[in-house]
Motif scaffolding. Sequence first.
Motif, PDB file in Angstrom:
ATOM      1  N   ALA A 163       0.829  -1.204   0.000  1.00  0.00           N
ATOM      2  CA  ALA A 163       0.000   0.000   0.000  1.00  0.00           C
ATOM      3  C   ALA A 163       0.863   1.254   0.000  1.00  0.00           C
ATOM      4  CB  ALA A 163      -0.928   0.000   1.214  1.00  0.00           C
ATOM      5  N   ALA A 164       1.953   1.232   0.760  1.00  0.00           N
ATOM      6  CA  ALA A 164       2.849   2.388   0.800  1.00  0.00           C
ATOM      7  C   ALA A 164       3.498   2.618  -0.562  1.00  0.00           C
ATOM      8  CB  ALA A 164       3.921   2.181   1.867  1.00  0.00           C
ATOM      9  N   GLU A 165       3.897   1.546  -1.231  1.00  0.00           N
ATOM     10  CA  GLU A 165       4.502   1.666  -2.560  1.00  0.00           C
ATOM     11  C   GLU A 165       3.504   2.250  -3.566  1.00  0.00           C
ATOM     12  OE1 GLU A 165       7.494   1.302  -3.370  1.00  0.00           O
ATOM     13  OE2 GLU A 165       8.473  -0.069  -1.980  1.00  0.00           O
ATOM     14  N   ILE A 166       2.246   1.801  -3.464  1.00  0.00           N
ATOM     15  CA  ILE A 166       1.216   2.345  -4.349  1.00  0.00           C
ATOM     16  C   ILE A 166       1.052   3.835  -4.087  1.00  0.00           C
ATOM     17  CG2 ILE A 166      -1.244   2.267  -4.945  1.00  0.00           C
ATOM     18  CD1 ILE A 166      -1.163  -0.726  -4.156  1.00  0.00           C
ATOM     19  N   GLY A 167       1.062   4.209  -2.822  1.00  0.00           N
ATOM     20  CA  GLY A 167       0.957   5.617  -2.474  1.00  0.00           C
ATOM     21  C   GLY A 167       2.116   6.442  -3.002  1.00  0.00           C
ATOM     22  N   ILE A 168       3.305   5.870  -2.959  1.00  0.00           N
ATOM     23  CA  ILE A 168       4.482   6.565  -3.486  1.00  0.00           C
ATOM     24  C   ILE A 168       4.336   6.780  -4.991  1.00  0.00           C
ATOM     25  CG2 ILE A 168       6.963   6.326  -3.926  1.00  0.00           C
ATOM     26  CD1 ILE A 168       7.110   4.813  -1.248  1.00  0.00           C
TER      27      ILE A 168
ATOM     28  N   ARG B 170       6.838  -0.880 -13.251  1.00  0.00           N
ATOM     29  CA  ARG B 170       6.837  -0.896 -11.793  1.00  0.00           C
ATOM     30  C   ARG B 170       5.441  -1.206 -11.259  1.00  0.00           C
ATOM     31  NH1 ARG B 170       9.144  -2.288  -7.268  1.00  0.00           N
ATOM     32  NH2 ARG B 170       8.350  -1.108  -5.501  1.00  0.00           N
ATOM     33  N   LEU B 171       4.434  -0.594 -11.834  1.00  0.00           N
ATOM     34  CA  LEU B 171       3.070  -0.857 -11.399  1.00  0.00           C
ATOM     35  C   LEU B 171       2.666  -2.306 -11.678  1.00  0.00           C
ATOM     36  CD1 LEU B 171       1.288   2.434 -12.535  1.00  0.00           C
ATOM     37  CD2 LEU B 171       2.063   1.815 -10.243  1.00  0.00           C
TER      38      LEU B 171
ATOM     39  N   LEU C 116      -4.583   0.696  -7.340  1.00  0.00           N
ATOM     40  CA  LEU C 116      -3.413   0.470  -8.182  1.00  0.00           C
ATOM     41  C   LEU C 116      -3.809   0.321  -9.653  1.00  0.00           C
ATOM     42  CD1 LEU C 116      -0.428  -0.234  -8.699  1.00  0.00           C
ATOM     43  CD2 LEU C 116      -0.912  -2.557  -7.872  1.00  0.00           C
ATOM     44  N   LEU C 117      -4.881  -0.384  -9.920  1.00  0.00           N
ATOM     45  CA  LEU C 117      -5.338  -0.575 -11.296  1.00  0.00           C
ATOM     46  C   LEU C 117      -5.770   0.747 -11.930  1.00  0.00           C
ATOM     47  CD1 LEU C 117      -7.334  -3.882 -10.798  1.00  0.00           C
ATOM     48  CD2 LEU C 117      -5.336  -3.599 -12.281  1.00  0.00           C
ATOM     49  N   ILE C 118      -6.463   1.560 -11.170  1.00  0.00           N
ATOM     50  CA  ILE C 118      -6.876   2.866 -11.691  1.00  0.00           C
ATOM     51  C   ILE C 118      -5.653   3.741 -11.948  1.00  0.00           C
ATOM     52  CG2 ILE C 118      -8.086   4.993 -11.077  1.00  0.00           C
ATOM     53  CD1 ILE C 118     -10.154   3.195  -9.641  1.00  0.00           C
TER      54      ILE C 118
ATOM     55  N   TYR D 257      -2.761   2.608 -12.745  1.00  0.00           N
ATOM     56  CA  TYR D 257      -2.138   2.027 -13.938  1.00  0.00           C
ATOM     57  C   TYR D 257      -2.742   2.641 -15.199  1.00  0.00           C
ATOM     58  CZ  TYR D 257      -0.136  -1.596 -16.961  1.00  0.00           C
ATOM     59  OH  TYR D 257       0.578  -2.265 -17.929  1.00  0.00           O
ATOM     60  N   ARG D 258      -4.067   2.752 -15.217  1.00  0.00           N
ATOM     61  CA  ARG D 258      -4.722   3.314 -16.396  1.00  0.00           C
ATOM     62  C   ARG D 258      -4.317   4.772 -16.601  1.00  0.00           C
ATOM     63  NH1 ARG D 258      -8.839   2.003 -19.576  1.00  0.00           N
ATOM     64  NH2 ARG D 258      -9.500   0.273 -18.257  1.00  0.00           N
ATOM     65  N   MET D 259      -4.243   5.538 -15.523  1.00  0.00           N
ATOM     66  CA  MET D 259      -3.879   6.950 -15.640  1.00  0.00           C
ATOM     67  C   MET D 259      -2.449   7.112 -16.143  1.00  0.00           C
ATOM     68  SD  MET D 259      -5.753   8.854 -12.420  1.00  0.00           S
ATOM     69  CE  MET D 259      -4.854   7.941 -11.164  1.00  0.00           C
ATOM     70  N   VAL D 260      -1.549   6.303 -15.633  1.00  0.00           N
ATOM     71  CA  VAL D 260      -0.162   6.372 -16.075  1.00  0.00           C
ATOM     72  C   VAL D 260      -0.043   5.939 -17.529  1.00  0.00           C
ATOM     73  CG1 VAL D 260       2.159   5.427 -15.726  1.00  0.00           C
ATOM     74  CG2 VAL D 260       0.778   6.066 -13.753  1.00  0.00           C
ATOM     75  N   ALA D 261      -0.775   4.890 -17.900  1.00  0.00           N
ATOM     76  CA  ALA D 261      -0.743   4.409 -19.285  1.00  0.00           C
ATOM     77  C   ALA D 261      -1.247   5.480 -20.236  1.00  0.00           C
ATOM     78  CB  ALA D 261      -1.579   3.142 -19.410  1.00  0.00           C
ATOM     79  N   ASP D 262      -2.315   6.159 -19.866  1.00  0.00           N
ATOM     80  CA  ASP D 262      -2.861   7.215 -20.717  1.00  0.00           C
ATOM     81  C   ASP D 262      -1.893   8.394 -20.823  1.00  0.00           C
ATOM     82  OD1 ASP D 262      -5.107   5.707 -21.091  1.00  0.00           O
ATOM     83  OD2 ASP D 262      -6.345   6.803 -19.646  1.00  0.00           O
ATOM     84  N   ALA D 263      -1.303   8.768 -19.699  1.00  0.00           N
ATOM     85  CA  ALA D 263      -0.410   9.928 -19.700  1.00  0.00           C
ATOM     86  C   ALA D 263       0.879   9.663 -20.468  1.00  0.00           C
ATOM     87  CB  ALA D 263      -0.074  10.326 -18.259  1.00  0.00           C
TER      88      ALA D 263
END
Length: 312
Positions: free
Chosen positions: A76-81, A123-124, A222-224, A226-232
């Motif tokens: 959870a901390a890694e996802i937050g980072i 990483r995600l 995390l999945l959401i 992932y989508r935002m990073v993929a789009d960006a």
Amino acid sequence: MAAFKNFDGEIERISGLLAAMRDALGPVSSLLAETSRDLVLPDEERLAAEAGRLTAEVPERQAVEAAIARLVARLAAEIGICAEEFDHREVPTRFETLIGYVSGAAKYRRQQARWRSPVPLNRLAELLRRADLLAGLVRQERDVLVGQRKESEGDLVTLIDHRPEIIEKLRGEDDAAMTGLDVIGRTEPAIRVFQDFVAGLNARVGTCNIVLHKLITDTENLLILYRMVADASGHGIAGLKPELFPHLAPEVERFSSGLLTLHGLDRRRHRADQAFAERFPAEAAGEAAEADGTKAGFRLPTFFGFKLIRSQ
């Protein structure tokens, strides 16, 4: 890569401990089944041995549960980072700032390369792999415990329902074999041991549910992300297939189908985090401290670099 290996090694270690603890349920479970079937109380020495075994097993079980909780909290901390880094992706890293003193164009190109890099998605995906392993570990443990609880609860109900018959056998046909006080001294300790056993199973199932609830809500986040990073970054999500994450297949399937949204996620996460913090206060505090630690000081290129690849 060291962190990945350490994580996998810890999963393997915990899996072995859980398997051994499940095997340890066998003797007392068999004793309860035998007692409910024959309606004859076990001898005091055997009963005392099982009671001692149950008591001695508690610290080990708590240590294993805490180890699982630490992995969930670290995830959870890694996802937050990662989320924090994504939110501040347009803020120049220290190196980009230094380049900007020499050439603004070079600084911009460096930023563009960072934004288009596949490293964040990789990483995600690694964090999803970890979440999948954790989900498999916890779900398997819960399924086994639920099955054992159902069986043992049935045996315990049978035993309690037939307590008068057991008492009758203890008293003897002429009511002289044992006094009423002697009967209580024999029946109540046995029933208490079996009740403690079933209560322990129920508590362990409850712990699995708490851990799994937090893990799944964090995974949805995390999945959401992932989508935002993929789009960006201009990268698609075609590589994120449900079959790659068998223990998270329902969540990944909803994500891939566009059915996983932010609606209600904050509320679910709050409830899950609250229950997790009540059950594992030290691990929850560690998660918060690790996440807060990334907000201090100057900004390093952590999202696209190696700061996130830490030891577990």
